[in-house]
Motif scaffolding. Structure first.
Motif, PDB file in Angstrom:
ATOM      1  N   ASN A 127       9.587  41.849  23.554  1.00  0.00           N
ATOM      2  CA  ASN A 127      11.031  41.603  23.505  1.00  0.00           C
ATOM      3  C   ASN A 127      11.787  42.534  22.892  1.00  0.00           C
ATOM      4  O   ASN A 127      12.537  42.415  21.843  1.00  0.00           O
ATOM      5  N   PRO A 128      11.674  43.806  23.539  1.00  0.00           N
ATOM      6  CA  PRO A 128      12.622  44.936  22.889  1.00  0.00           C
ATOM      7  C   PRO A 128      14.148  44.588  22.968  1.00  0.00           C
ATOM      8  O   PRO A 128      14.728  45.380  22.293  1.00  0.00           O
ATOM      9  N   GLU A 129      14.376  43.652  23.652  1.00  0.00           N
ATOM     10  CA  GLU A 129      16.122  43.306  23.674  1.00  0.00           C
ATOM     11  C   GLU A 129      16.471  42.596  22.430  1.00  0.00           C
ATOM     12  O   GLU A 129      17.579  42.701  22.151  1.00  0.00           O
ATOM     13  N   ASN A 130      15.476  42.284  21.463  1.00  0.00           N
ATOM     14  CA  ASN A 130      15.848  41.439  20.184  1.00  0.00           C
ATOM     15  C   ASN A 130      15.598  42.754  19.016  1.00  0.00           C
ATOM     16  O   ASN A 130      14.758  43.508  19.205  1.00  0.00           O
ATOM     17  N   PRO A 131      16.532  42.449  18.081  1.00  0.00           N
ATOM     18  CA  PRO A 131      16.261  43.598  16.798  1.00  0.00           C
ATOM     19  C   PRO A 131      14.826  43.579  16.541  1.00  0.00           C
ATOM     20  O   PRO A 131      14.142  42.893  16.333  1.00  0.00           O
ATOM     21  N   PHE A 132      14.490  45.244  16.181  1.00  0.00           N
ATOM     22  CA  PHE A 132      12.976  45.258  15.678  1.00  0.00           C
ATOM     23  C   PHE A 132      12.717  44.499  14.464  1.00  0.00           C
ATOM     24  O   PHE A 132      11.699  43.846  14.181  1.00  0.00           O
ATOM     25  N   LEU A 133      13.823  44.618  13.450  1.00  0.00           N
ATOM     26  CA  LEU A 133      13.563  43.966  12.001  1.00  0.00           C
ATOM     27  C   LEU A 133      13.491  42.514  12.068  1.00  0.00           C
ATOM     28  O   LEU A 133      12.594  41.859  11.625  1.00  0.00           O
ATOM     29  N   ALA A 134      14.273  41.662  13.260  1.00  0.00           N
ATOM     30  CA  ALA A 134      14.210  40.326  13.352  1.00  0.00           C
ATOM     31  C   ALA A 134      12.784  40.080  13.879  1.00  0.00           C
ATOM     32  O   ALA A 134      11.959  39.008  13.343  1.00  0.00           O
ATOM     33  N   ARG A 135      12.171  40.830  14.999  1.00  0.00           N
ATOM     34  CA  ARG A 135      10.735  40.638  15.533  1.00  0.00           C
ATOM     35  C   ARG A 135       9.849  40.634  14.189  1.00  0.00           C
ATOM     36  O   ARG A 135       8.947  39.958  14.360  1.00  0.00           O
ATOM     37  N   PHE A 136       9.888  41.747  13.535  1.00  0.00           N
ATOM     38  CA  PHE A 136       9.082  42.020  12.529  1.00  0.00           C
ATOM     39  C   PHE A 136       8.680  40.848  11.769  1.00  0.00           C
ATOM     40  O   PHE A 136       7.771  40.429  11.245  1.00  0.00           O
ATOM     41  N   CYS A 137       9.814  40.418  11.100  1.00  0.00           N
ATOM     42  CA  CYS A 137      10.079  39.426   9.931  1.00  0.00           C
ATOM     43  C   CYS A 137       9.441  38.120  10.609  1.00  0.00           C
ATOM     44  O   CYS A 137       8.660  37.336   9.904  1.00  0.00           O
ATOM     45  N   VAL A 138       9.841  37.598  11.963  1.00  0.00           N
ATOM     46  CA  VAL A 138       9.160  36.461  12.513  1.00  0.00           C
ATOM     47  C   VAL A 138       7.709  36.861  12.825  1.00  0.00           C
ATOM     48  O   VAL A 138       6.846  35.751  12.578  1.00  0.00           O
ATOM     49  N   GLN A 139       7.419  37.811  13.082  1.00  0.00           N
ATOM     50  CA  GLN A 139       5.717  38.294  13.518  1.00  0.00           C
ATOM     51  C   GLN A 139       5.122  37.937  12.259  1.00  0.00           C
ATOM     52  O   GLN A 139       3.874  37.299  12.367  1.00  0.00           O
ATOM     53  N   PHE A 140       5.581  38.568  11.230  1.00  0.00           N
ATOM     54  CA  PHE A 140       4.686  38.278  10.105  1.00  0.00           C
ATOM     55  C   PHE A 140       5.012  36.908   8.814  1.00  0.00           C
ATOM     56  O   PHE A 140       4.777  36.962   7.916  1.00  0.00           O
ATOM     57  N   LEU A 141       5.840  36.230   9.529  1.00  0.00           N
ATOM     58  CA  LEU A 141       6.190  35.001   8.905  1.00  0.00           C
ATOM     59  C   LEU A 141       6.967  35.188   7.710  1.00  0.00           C
ATOM     60  O   LEU A 141       7.201  34.281   6.977  1.00  0.00           O
ATOM     61  N   LEU A 142       7.773  36.139   7.502  1.00  0.00           N
ATOM     62  CA  LEU A 142       8.595  36.220   6.336  1.00  0.00           C
ATOM     63  C   LEU A 142       9.838  35.355   6.366  1.00  0.00           C
ATOM     64  O   LEU A 142      10.342  35.235   5.399  1.00  0.00           O
ATOM     65  N   THR A 143      10.115  35.151   7.700  1.00  0.00           N
ATOM     66  CA  THR A 143      11.309  33.975   7.718  1.00  0.00           C
ATOM     67  C   THR A 143      11.122  32.460   7.402  1.00  0.00           C
ATOM     68  O   THR A 143      11.681  31.850   7.315  1.00  0.00           O
ATOM     69  N   ASN A 144       9.751  32.574   6.889  1.00  0.00           N
ATOM     70  CA  ASN A 144       9.121  31.324   6.355  1.00  0.00           C
ATOM     71  C   ASN A 144      10.056  31.054   5.073  1.00  0.00           C
ATOM     72  O   ASN A 144      10.338  29.637   4.742  1.00  0.00           O
ATOM     73  N   LEU A 145      10.698  32.005   4.564  1.00  0.00           N
ATOM     74  CA  LEU A 145      11.611  31.995   3.440  1.00  0.00           C
ATOM     75  C   LEU A 145      12.841  31.116   3.618  1.00  0.00           C
ATOM     76  O   LEU A 145      13.001  30.192   2.910  1.00  0.00           O
ATOM     77  N   ILE A 146      13.203  31.066   4.715  1.00  0.00           N
ATOM     78  CA  ILE A 146      14.504  30.355   5.272  1.00  0.00           C
ATOM     79  C   ILE A 146      14.358  29.244   5.863  1.00  0.00           C
ATOM     80  O   ILE A 146      15.222  28.340   6.030  1.00  0.00           O
ATOM     81  N   CYS A 147      13.181  28.870   6.479  1.00  0.00           N
ATOM     82  CA  CYS A 147      12.883  27.375   7.371  1.00  0.00           C
ATOM     83  C   CYS A 147      11.787  26.658   6.624  1.00  0.00           C
ATOM     84  O   CYS A 147      11.557  25.648   7.075  1.00  0.00           O
TER      85      CYS A 147
END
Length: 273
Positions: free
Chosen positions: A196-216
């Motif tokens: 998914n290179p069309e999406n921002p790398f930082l967003a992909r990184f955070c979702v890949q490593f489940l860092l966005t669990n913080l918000i959801c």
């Protein structure tokens, strides 16, 4: 003294990381009926029998075999919630354009995988399934537009059968966390930094490593089996003891691995019976 501050920084960062990847652990009992179940990926489709993915015949076959169903939903340009996987119409409908850029009427002129089947409305699928098997519903959210979430909830709030929602887009899971907290919700992910290179790398990184669990704060994690060696996945599953769905299992070897290690099994292309 310098060593002390370095160690303190490392410890603080580690505990911050643990806090960020923490899921919602308060609803393990509510998710029990969904565990140790086989989920037919996009319904029980079979190209040799002219049963396309995410079609009414695929859902009928799954219900007939008492299999739970994984399916995908999009929002059309005129606000209809439809069942379809890809954003683009090319692979399945051999047409240009996207689901989000099309009206439902225009989509009804297209056929699924060269058959006579059409893209179904989400409400029609729910009406047919009618609570007979559990549903795992993926919210297809290609950008930050969350209009699909209230549209889907408007349909789901009157549905009496068992279901959970999941998405790669953590903002969609956050929407359900805030506006429909009673709905069981899962974070979908995989090795997104390699795709998914069309999406921002930082967003992909955070979702890949489940860092966005913080918000959801998801109730379960749904991860690609081949990528499940991720340390955040391991910590969610074994430290926080959160249920894990794995996908897409395409042979008996992958299925056996999944059954030995994880909790929900999303399969396609072979028989698990």
């Amino acid at each position: 003294m310098l060593l002390f501050w370095i160690l303190l920084t490392v410890v603080v960062c580690f505990f911050l990381y643990l806090y960020m990847i923490m899921p919602n652990t308060s609803r393990r009992s509510k998710i029990l009926p969904y565990l140790k179940r086989d989920y037919a990926h996009r319904g029980l489709h079979d190209s040799s029998r002219l049963i396309p993915e995410n079609s009414m015949p695929a859902f009928r076959e799954a219900v007939k075999q008492n299999l739970a169903i994984e399916l995908d939903i999009h929002l059309t340009r005129d606000g209809k919630v439809v069942v379809f996987h890809d954003e683009s119409l090319k692979r399945i409908c051999n047409a240009e354009g996207t689901v989000e850029g099309s009206t439902f009427d225009a989509l009804q002129h297209l056929h699924l995988s060269g058959t006579s089947e059409h893209m179904p409305l989400f409400s029609d699928v729910l009406r047919y399934v009618n609570g007979r098997v559990p549903l795992l519903i993926e919210l297809k959210l290609p950008d930050s537009n969350m209009k699909l979430c209230p549209a889907a909830w408007d349909i789901l709030k009157d549905y009496k059968g068992p279901y959970m929602v999941q998405s790669f887009n953590s903002l969609g899971i956050r929407w359900f966390h805030k506006h429909a907290p009673q709905v069981l919700r899962g974070q979908l992910s995989s090795a997104l930094t390699r795709t998914n290179p069309e999406n921002p790398f930082l967003a992909r990184f955070c979702v890949q490593f489940l860092l966005t669990n913080l918000i959801c704060r998801p109730d379960f994690i749904s991860y690609k089996l081949a990528d499940a060696g991720n340390p955040s996945v391991w910590l969610n599953h074994y430290l926080y003891r959160i249920p894990m769905a794995v996908w897409t299992l395409r042979n008996q070897k992958a299925y056996k691995t999944a059954r030995n290690k994880y909790d929900m099994y999303i399969f396609a292309g072979f028989s698990v019976k």
